[in-house]
Design a protein around this motif. Structure first.
Motif, PDB file in Angstrom:
ATOM      1  N   PRO A  64       2.587 -70.476 -22.403  1.00 40.28           N
ATOM      2  CA  PRO A  64       3.079 -69.758 -21.230  1.00 40.28           C
ATOM      3  C   PRO A  64       2.527 -68.340 -21.185  1.00 40.28           C
ATOM      4  O   PRO A  64       2.241 -67.733 -22.214  1.00 40.28           O
ATOM      5  N   VAL A  65       2.384 -67.826 -19.977  1.00 34.23           N
ATOM      6  CA  VAL A  65       1.892 -66.468 -19.785  1.00 34.23           C
ATOM      7  C   VAL A  65       3.097 -65.575 -19.499  1.00 34.23           C
ATOM      8  O   VAL A  65       3.782 -65.749 -18.488  1.00 34.23           O
ATOM      9  N   PHE A  66       3.373 -64.665 -20.398  1.00 28.50           N
ATOM     10  CA  PHE A  66       4.496 -63.748 -20.250  1.00 28.50           C
ATOM     11  C   PHE A  66       3.982 -62.389 -19.805  1.00 28.50           C
ATOM     12  O   PHE A  66       3.071 -61.830 -20.412  1.00 28.50           O
ATOM     13  N   LEU A  67       4.590 -61.864 -18.746  1.00 30.50           N
ATOM     14  CA  LEU A  67       4.323 -60.510 -18.282  1.00 30.50           C
ATOM     15  C   LEU A  67       5.577 -59.695 -18.565  1.00 30.50           C
ATOM     16  O   LEU A  67       6.662 -60.031 -18.083  1.00 30.50           O
ATOM     17  N   SER A  68       5.445 -58.654 -19.365  1.00 32.67           N
ATOM     18  CA  SER A  68       6.596 -57.858 -19.783  1.00 32.67           C
ATOM     19  C   SER A  68       6.455 -56.432 -19.285  1.00 32.67           C
ATOM     20  O   SER A  68       5.357 -55.878 -19.273  1.00 32.67           O
ATOM     21  N   VAL A  69       7.587 -55.847 -18.923  1.00 33.38           N
ATOM     22  CA  VAL A  69       7.641 -54.436 -18.538  1.00 33.38           C
ATOM     23  C   VAL A  69       8.610 -53.765 -19.491  1.00 33.38           C
ATOM     24  O   VAL A  69       9.781 -54.131 -19.562  1.00 33.38           O
ATOM     25  N   ASP A 100      -2.050 -71.136  -9.570  1.00 30.60           N
ATOM     26  CA  ASP A 100      -0.773 -71.844  -9.497  1.00 30.60           C
ATOM     27  C   ASP A 100      -0.026 -71.843 -10.833  1.00 30.60           C
ATOM     28  O   ASP A 100       1.005 -72.483 -10.966  1.00 30.60           O
ATOM     29  N   THR A 101      -0.529 -71.103 -11.804  1.00 38.27           N
ATOM     30  CA  THR A 101       0.143 -70.970 -13.096  1.00 38.27           C
ATOM     31  C   THR A 101       1.411 -70.145 -12.930  1.00 38.27           C
ATOM     32  O   THR A 101       1.416 -69.126 -12.240  1.00 38.27           O
ATOM     33  N   THR A 102       2.487 -70.593 -13.554  1.00 42.12           N
ATOM     34  CA  THR A 102       3.738 -69.834 -13.513  1.00 42.12           C
ATOM     35  C   THR A 102       3.648 -68.660 -14.475  1.00 42.12           C
ATOM     36  O   THR A 102       3.326 -68.830 -15.650  1.00 42.12           O
ATOM     37  N   ILE A 103       3.936 -67.484 -13.960  1.00 45.08           N
ATOM     38  CA  ILE A 103       3.957 -66.266 -14.767  1.00 45.08           C
ATOM     39  C   ILE A 103       5.414 -65.978 -15.106  1.00 45.08           C
ATOM     40  O   ILE A 103       6.248 -65.818 -14.225  1.00 45.08           O
ATOM     41  N   PHE A 104       5.731 -65.934 -16.402  1.00 47.87           N
ATOM     42  CA  PHE A 104       7.097 -65.648 -16.840  1.00 47.87           C
ATOM     43  C   PHE A 104       7.243 -64.138 -16.950  1.00 47.87           C
ATOM     44  O   PHE A 104       6.591 -63.490 -17.758  1.00 47.87           O
ATOM     45  N   PHE A 105       8.117 -63.588 -16.115  1.00 48.94           N
ATOM     46  CA  PHE A 105       8.257 -62.140 -15.948  1.00 48.94           C
ATOM     47  C   PHE A 105       9.538 -61.679 -16.612  1.00 48.94           C
ATOM     48  O   PHE A 105      10.623 -62.188 -16.328  1.00 48.94           O
ATOM     49  N   GLY A 132       8.434 -66.892 -12.806  1.00 52.17           N
ATOM     50  CA  GLY A 132       9.700 -67.264 -13.423  1.00 52.17           C
ATOM     51  C   GLY A 132      10.317 -66.040 -14.069  1.00 52.17           C
ATOM     52  O   GLY A 132       9.657 -65.351 -14.848  1.00 52.17           O
ATOM     53  N   LEU A 133      11.567 -65.751 -13.721  1.00 52.78           N
ATOM     54  CA  LEU A 133      12.250 -64.587 -14.297  1.00 52.78           C
ATOM     55  C   LEU A 133      12.914 -64.993 -15.611  1.00 52.78           C
ATOM     56  O   LEU A 133      13.600 -66.005 -15.681  1.00 52.78           O
ATOM     57  N   VAL A 134      12.699 -64.199 -16.634  1.00 49.18           N
ATOM     58  CA  VAL A 134      13.201 -64.501 -17.969  1.00 49.18           C
ATOM     59  C   VAL A 134      14.399 -63.604 -18.248  1.00 49.18           C
ATOM     60  O   VAL A 134      14.372 -62.411 -17.982  1.00 49.18           O
TER      61      VAL A 134
END
Length: 142
Positions: A64-69, A100-105, A132-134
């Motif tokens: 999964p691709v996680f984008l973190s702030v 179309d990849t889901t980015i887990f934010f 997708g919100l984590v």
């Protein structure tokens, strides 16, 4: 307030204490008709017995691709820090250009809502619409 004039020698004017209810009744009848027409439109009269699904939940992607702030507004894709200006290019590299990849934010609690929305706008402008919100699961209250 209405006045009632008496005929005769008496010049005393008596007040009429009756309320004119005709406008009130007219308004109530119009509202009644509106609700009688609108109420059936607001309900669903068809009862459907939906079948139970035996489908398994969607599996978690292998990578999964996680984008973190972080709280200080630094952005990370996975464990790599990324600049906000190069966010789209870095996501393209991580996903091999698959939009179309889901980015887990995920974001720190202290991050301002406006900052979250600016990152979401950058995701949208880069073409990544599946987000997708984590969050953490909270313990059930007893």
């Amino acid at each position: 307030m209405g006045l009632h004039l008496k005929e005769g020698a008496d010049d005393d004017l008596a007040e009429n204490h009756e309320i004119n209810v005709t406008p009130f009744i007219d308004v109530m009848l119009v509202l009644l008709i509106i609700f009688m027409v609108a109420a059936p439109l607001a309900t669903v009269d068809i009862k459907v017995d939906l079948p139970a699904s035996t489908a398994k939940p969607a599996p978690r992607p292998e990578k999964p691709v996680f984008l973190s702030v972080k709280a200080d507004q630094r952005l990370y894709i996975g464990d790599d820090e990324v600049n906000a200006d190069t966010l789209g290019a870095m996501l393209d590299a991580k996903t091999q250009g698959k939009k179309d990849t889901t980015i887990f934010f995920q974001a720190d609690k202290g991050v301002d809502y406006g900052d979250l929305m600016s990152v979401m706008d950058k995701l949208r402008s880069a073409g990544y619409l599946k987000v997708g919100l984590v969050g953490l699961e909270s313990a059930a209250k007893k």
